[in-house]
Every structure is written in C-alpha cells, then in structure tokens.
Design a protein around this motif. Structure first.
Motif, PDB file in Angstrom:
ATOM      1  N   ALA A   1       0.855  -1.174   0.000  1.00  0.00           N
ATOM      2  CA  ALA A   1       0.000   0.000   0.000  1.00  0.00           C
ATOM      3  C   ALA A   1       0.895   1.230   0.000  1.00  0.00           C
ATOM      4  CB  ALA A   1      -0.918   0.024   1.215  1.00  0.00           C
ATOM      5  N   TYR A   2       0.623   2.146  -0.930  1.00  0.00           N
ATOM      6  CA  TYR A   2       1.361   3.407  -1.005  1.00  0.00           C
ATOM      7  C   TYR A   2       0.497   4.509  -0.390  1.00  0.00           C
ATOM      8  CZ  TYR A   2       4.996   1.313  -3.858  1.00  0.00           C
ATOM      9  OH  TYR A   2       6.049   0.539  -4.295  1.00  0.00           O
ATOM     10  N   VAL A   3       1.104   5.264   0.531  1.00  0.00           N
ATOM     11  CA  VAL A   3       0.369   6.263   1.290  1.00  0.00           C
ATOM     12  C   VAL A   3       1.013   7.628   1.078  1.00  0.00           C
ATOM     13  CG1 VAL A   3      -0.491   6.938   3.565  1.00  0.00           C
ATOM     14  CG2 VAL A   3      -0.150   4.502   3.020  1.00  0.00           C
ATOM     15  N   ALA A   4       0.240   8.584   0.530  1.00  0.00           N
ATOM     16  CA  ALA A   4       0.727   9.944   0.327  1.00  0.00           C
ATOM     17  C   ALA A   4       0.514  10.746   1.603  1.00  0.00           C
ATOM     18  CB  ALA A   4      -0.013  10.589  -0.838  1.00  0.00           C
ATOM     19  N   ASN A   5       1.625  11.248   2.174  1.00  0.00           N
ATOM     20  CA  ASN A   5       1.574  11.983   3.438  1.00  0.00           C
ATOM     21  C   ASN A   5       1.673  13.479   3.157  1.00  0.00           C
ATOM     22  OD1 ASN A   5       1.670   9.455   4.957  1.00  0.00           O
ATOM     23  ND2 ASN A   5       3.831   9.373   4.349  1.00  0.00           N
ATOM     24  N   LEU A   6       0.583  14.166   3.265  1.00  0.00           N
ATOM     25  CA  LEU A   6       0.497  15.570   2.866  1.00  0.00           C
ATOM     26  C   LEU A   6       1.503  16.453   3.591  1.00  0.00           C
ATOM     27  CD1 LEU A   6      -1.267  17.697   1.240  1.00  0.00           C
ATOM     28  CD2 LEU A   6      -2.404  18.081   3.418  1.00  0.00           C
ATOM     29  N   LEU A   7       1.534  16.385   4.913  1.00  0.00           N
ATOM     30  CA  LEU A   7       2.418  17.244   5.688  1.00  0.00           C
ATOM     31  C   LEU A   7       3.775  16.604   5.948  1.00  0.00           C
ATOM     32  CD1 LEU A   7      -0.048  18.851   8.263  1.00  0.00           C
ATOM     33  CD2 LEU A   7       0.576  19.588   5.961  1.00  0.00           C
ATOM     34  N   GLY A   8       3.900  15.342   5.611  1.00  0.00           N
ATOM     35  CA  GLY A   8       5.180  14.661   5.788  1.00  0.00           C
ATOM     36  C   GLY A   8       6.077  14.764   4.576  1.00  0.00           C
ATOM     37  N   ASP A   9       5.558  15.331   3.465  1.00  0.00           N
ATOM     38  CA  ASP A   9       6.321  15.444   2.221  1.00  0.00           C
ATOM     39  C   ASP A   9       6.940  14.103   1.837  1.00  0.00           C
ATOM     40  OD1 ASP A   9       5.701  18.109   1.996  1.00  0.00           O
ATOM     41  OD2 ASP A   9       7.562  18.810   2.926  1.00  0.00           O
ATOM     42  N   SER A  10       6.159  13.043   1.989  1.00  0.00           N
ATOM     43  CA  SER A  10       6.707  11.710   1.731  1.00  0.00           C
ATOM     44  C   SER A  10       5.598  10.764   1.302  1.00  0.00           C
ATOM     45  CB  SER A  10       7.384  11.157   2.988  1.00  0.00           C
ATOM     46  OG  SER A  10       6.430  10.947   4.014  1.00  0.00           O
ATOM     47  N   VAL A  11       6.035   9.612   0.808  1.00  0.00           N
ATOM     48  CA  VAL A  11       5.130   8.501   0.494  1.00  0.00           C
ATOM     49  C   VAL A  11       5.597   7.295   1.292  1.00  0.00           C
ATOM     50  CG1 VAL A  11       4.257   6.952  -1.287  1.00  0.00           C
ATOM     51  CG2 VAL A  11       4.600   9.373  -1.809  1.00  0.00           C
ATOM     52  N   SER A  12       4.707   6.770   2.129  1.00  0.00           N
ATOM     53  CA  SER A  12       5.025   5.587   2.926  1.00  0.00           C
ATOM     54  C   SER A  12       4.622   4.333   2.169  1.00  0.00           C
ATOM     55  CB  SER A  12       4.289   5.618   4.273  1.00  0.00           C
ATOM     56  OG  SER A  12       4.691   6.734   5.044  1.00  0.00           O
TER      57      SER A  12
END
Length: 528
Positions: free
Chosen positions: A162-173
């Motif tokens: 699962a790819y998770v876009a982190n808005l305030l983390g400036d990252s994709v988990s």
C-alpha cells in the motif's frame, strides 16, 4: 507549507483533497458513481447513463474519501468529522453499518480481494496512521504508523503493498500488507505536499499529486525511488490512471483544470477546463470516462477520455470530494399485472432498483417482445407468448442479470374454456334444486395435473338474487361422495362435482373456482 495548503482549501474546510484509488479494469457495465459530499454529510449516487442522481445517502459528518469493494456490493465512506466509516449497501443505497476508526480519517482503499480496507488518519502533528479493517467483521485489526497527515492510499494490483501519500510529511510511505509494517519512506527534491497517489495497472509505477509543488512524481515501485517529476497545473490534489495505464488524469484544484499525462512520454498531452475547485478525479476502471468533483461548484463533471472533453455535468451535494464507481447489478422487487394469457402481448410494469441500464427482460428463458425503461426503478415490458404456469421475471443490464425471487414472477393463465353445459357462465343464472349435485366441467387446453385447483378453492357463498352482492363469506364447496377433481383425456375435460345443500333452498349462490395460475372463475345459481 501547511499554511499555504490550508489557505488554498479554507473554503472547503479541509487541508487537501483525497485521492481516488485505482481499481482493476473490468468489462463495461451499468455503473454508479458514489460522491462524498463534504459539507452535505451525504453521498450522492450518480448514474452516468442517465446523467441523474438516483440516491442521496445520509452518512457521518464531513465525509471525504469513498471506495467501493471489488465485488461492488459495498461503498466505504470515511467521515472526517465523525471518526467513522459508513458502509453503504449498494443494492439498497442505505448505510448498513458504521465502523469506528482513528481521529480525523480521510482516504480509504480496498485490497484487491476485498478482505481488507485501509483508512488513513491523524495521530499527532508528526505522525499519521493507517487503520487496517477486516471487512468480514467490520473491525480495525491493526494500525500502521506512517508520515504526517496521510491523504491518499493506493494498493498495488497484487495487493502486496500500500502506497500512502503523506500531505504534511512530504513523503510517500510503503506498507507491506502481509505483515502490516512500514517498509519504505519515499521523498525527494521538488516533492511538496503529496495529496494523492495512484498505482499503474501493471504495478510498475506509482504517481503522486504534489499539491504545493505543482507537479506529479513518478515512483518506480521496484526500487521505491522517484524517477521524475512532471509539471502540471497549480494545486494538483488528485490523480487517477486509465485502466490501460496509458494516461494519468490530475485534478488541479487552484487552476480549475485537469491535466492529462501521457505515461509513456511523461508529458502533459492535454489540459481540460472543469468546474471551480476540482478536488477529486477518477478514471473509470471500465474505461472511456473520467469523473471530476468540483468542490466550489457542487458538481461532478464527466470527461470523455477519447476526446478529453466534458460531456456532462451533474449537481451533487455540498462540496463534493472523493468519488468511486460501482458496478451495480439490477434487482426486481415486483411485477404489476403479473398474470395473463399464454398468447402474451400484454404489458407489465416491473419495479426494482438499478434498472435504468436494462437491455433485456426475460420471462423464464423467453425475452420480452418490447422493453421500455422508465427510470432507475421502473421498466415496462411486453409479455412474450408462453406456456401455462408461473415463470421468473429477470432483467439484464450490462452489469448482469437480476436474481430470481418470489417477488419477480409472472403467471401465464390457463386457457380456461368457461364452464361447460349443463352449467353456463355469468351473466346467466343457473337454475336447480337445492341438494342436487352439479358437474362443474371445464377445459384448460390439456392435462395440467391434479393440482390445478388453488388451495382453499372451490368456494360457495350466498349472494343477493337481484344485485349479485355477497351476503355471506365464502365457504368450501362440498363434493358429492368426496369425488374431487377428475380429468378425462378423451374430451379434455376437468370435472368437479359440487354437491349443494338442501338448506340452500330459496337462495342464490355463487360458485368460485380458483386455479393455481392465480385466476378465479365464477358461476351463479338460483336454488329452489
């Protein structure tokens, strides 16, 4: 960074748009588009085949994300203000269950087999979480910690990650779904505020819409590295990929446009003007169409992906946000005027749900000779010829046939001959002595078996000799010597011997024969 996102979306009352998860391609079928109305606290069920809203479904507070289960039977709606997921039964378009999840939830996506759903939510200013829901029990089984403020989730076609876009983390988990553990965190220069993510049908790449960068990042899923950034319009907040993987559609929220990316060349091939503040975009998994929710316009736009033009616009609830499509099978709940002659030719009204895509109506295995779709709930059909007895009535749409049910039956009436001499049909009044036995003879055009008489029949009741109005409730009609019903194959005649009572002298009686085709037939007698 966070302040600029919040400022751009202040009118919507949220930080950023949620992504529309990619779903596997399938054959064209009757579909509904489910739209979460953020400030309407509702979900709009939109039928693109008629460009009409077929249902408005109340859910929790501030619904953002929505996803439909792979089998199309349920829509999961994430309620940011209620910290819940509303489970919509797509057959009835009603909320069947409510699942508590983490604080301020937003995006949602299903595993390809439908056994799990993943919901992103806030944990603290530095950390977000993804709740894993067991869809069989409707409970959260674990929470995987990811980057700050997850705003988009997409799974690989095999369901392994699962790819998770982190808005305030400036990252994709990246989550390993077999172990529910975080295995990678992807970041890079020029990637600011990833608000949505979509995975290609072959699973080789993931695309993220970076709200504050004005671009889309391309991630190689084999190495989990960013291979390039593609400039799009301002405020990209949602991305969806066509089922053939050839194009990615990106909703540019502050530009009021949709960018079309040619995935082979990695360039923008077209730009489409849409309604104010396009928050969500979804390329229909069936192909040929993309849908865009416009938060300020309160509309959903329909894009023909062959021409990249807007072909229809429909009103939704307040501030439409996330959206998803469902392949919806029809259901028949009733057949009005549900019996008629074996010659057919009559018109029946069929009621049910998801009927607007009806192409065929079957009476048993025989198609109706004419079909008229009235709306999503009503179809009219011309009855084809058939043989005496009951048959299932089913409708077929591109999504498949309706299931047979007791409510969806049509009965072909036996070709009742009328009562044969010595008994005459109404309006004639037969004369006879009370206590006499009358042979009630009739033909049904062949031997229909010994159980043609319906349960509780025949009956007899006293009626007014002048008006024919009933004077007493019906009672069982006795038979002479318990002779019952007989059939003579030589003359094709059924005979029921009705034995009258001597106490009926000086009265008028109505004999009623009920058949198992649902019809009744009467004869009048004046007994002396």
């Amino acid at each position: 960074m966070a302040a600029s996102v919040a400022g751009a979306l202040a009118a919507l009352g949220v930080l950023a748009p949620v992504s529309s998860a990619h779903a596997a391609a399938e054959s064209p079928a009757h579909r509904l588009v489910y739209v979460a109305n953020l400030r309407g606290n509702s979900v709009t069920a939109y039928d693109p085949s008629t460009n009409a809203v077929v249902a408005t479904i109340p859910v929790g507070t501030a619904p953002e994300g929505v996803a439909v289960s792979p089998d199309g039977t349920q829509a999961y709606v994430v309620n940011d203000g209620s910290n819940t997921v509303s489970v919509i039964d797509t057959a009835s378009n009603t909320v069947a269950a409510t699942i508590p999840v983490g604080r301020l939830p937003g995006p949602v996506a299903f595993s390809p087999d439908g056994s799990r759903a993943y919901v992103g939510h806030y944990v603290n200013p530095r950390t977000g979480g993804v709740d894993v829901i067991d869809t069989a029990t409707g409970t959260v089984t674990t929470t995987v910690l990811v980057g700050s403020q997850p705003f988009g989730i997409a799974l690989t076609p095999d369901g392994s990650r699962a790819y998770v876009a982190n808005l305030l983390g400036d990252s994709v988990s990246v989550i390993d779904t077999a172990t529910d553990t975080l295995t990678a965190s992807i970041a890079g220069p020029g990637v600011r505020s990833p608000a949505a993510v979509a995975v290609t049908p072959d699973g080789s790449r993931a695309y993220t819409a970076n709200f504050n960068s004005g671009n889309v990042s391309v991630i190689d899923t084999a190495s989990n590295t960013i291979t390039g950034n593609i400039a799009v319009g301002s405020g990209p907040g949602s991305v969806s990929i066509t089922p053939d993987g050839a194009r990615a559609y990106v909703a540019n929220q502050t530009a009021n446009t949709v960018s079309v990316i040619d995935t082979a060349s990695g360039t923008v091939s077209d730009t489409i003007a849409v309604g104010a503040t396009p928050v969500g975009v979804l390329a229909d998994p069936a192909g040929g169409t993309a849908y865009v929710t416009s938060g300020r316009a309160d509309t959903v736009s329909v894009i023909d992906t062959a021409t990249n033009t807007v072909t229809a616009t429909a009103a939704t609830g307040r501030n439409p946000y996330g959206l998803a499509t469902a392949t919806v099978a029809p259901a028949v709940t009733g057949v009005r005027a549900g019996h008629g002659p074996t010659a057919g030719g009559g018109t029946v009204t069929i009621t049910g749900t998801h009927l607007s895509g009806t192409r065929t109506v079957l009476f048993g295995t025989v198609p109706a000779t004419g079909v008229t779709v009235v709306d999503d709930f009503t179809v009219r059909a011309t009855v084809p010829p058939g043989t005496a007895g009951g048959v299932d009535v089913t409708v077929a749409t591109p999504a498949g046939p309706s299931a047979a049910s007791g409510a969806a039956r049509y009965t072909y009436e036996y070709p009742f001959s009328g009562f044969r001499p010595p008994v005459a049909d109404p309006p004639a009044v037969n004369q006879g002595h009370a206590g006499r036995a009358f042979p009630m003879k009739f033909s049904l055009g062949g031997d229909r078996g010994p159980d043609v008489i319906a349960r509780g029949y025949p009956t007899v009741r006293q009626v007014d000799c002048a008006t024919g109005e009933p004077l007493a409730p019906p009672t069982p009609a006795g038979t002479a010597g318990n002779s019952g019903l007989r059939y003579d194959a030589v003359t094709d005649t059924y005979t029921y011997v009705w034995k009258t009572s001597a106490s009926h002298a000086g009265t008028c009686r109505q004999f009623t024969l009920g058949l198992n085709d649902g019809t009744t037939h009467t004869a009048l007698f004046r007994l002396t």
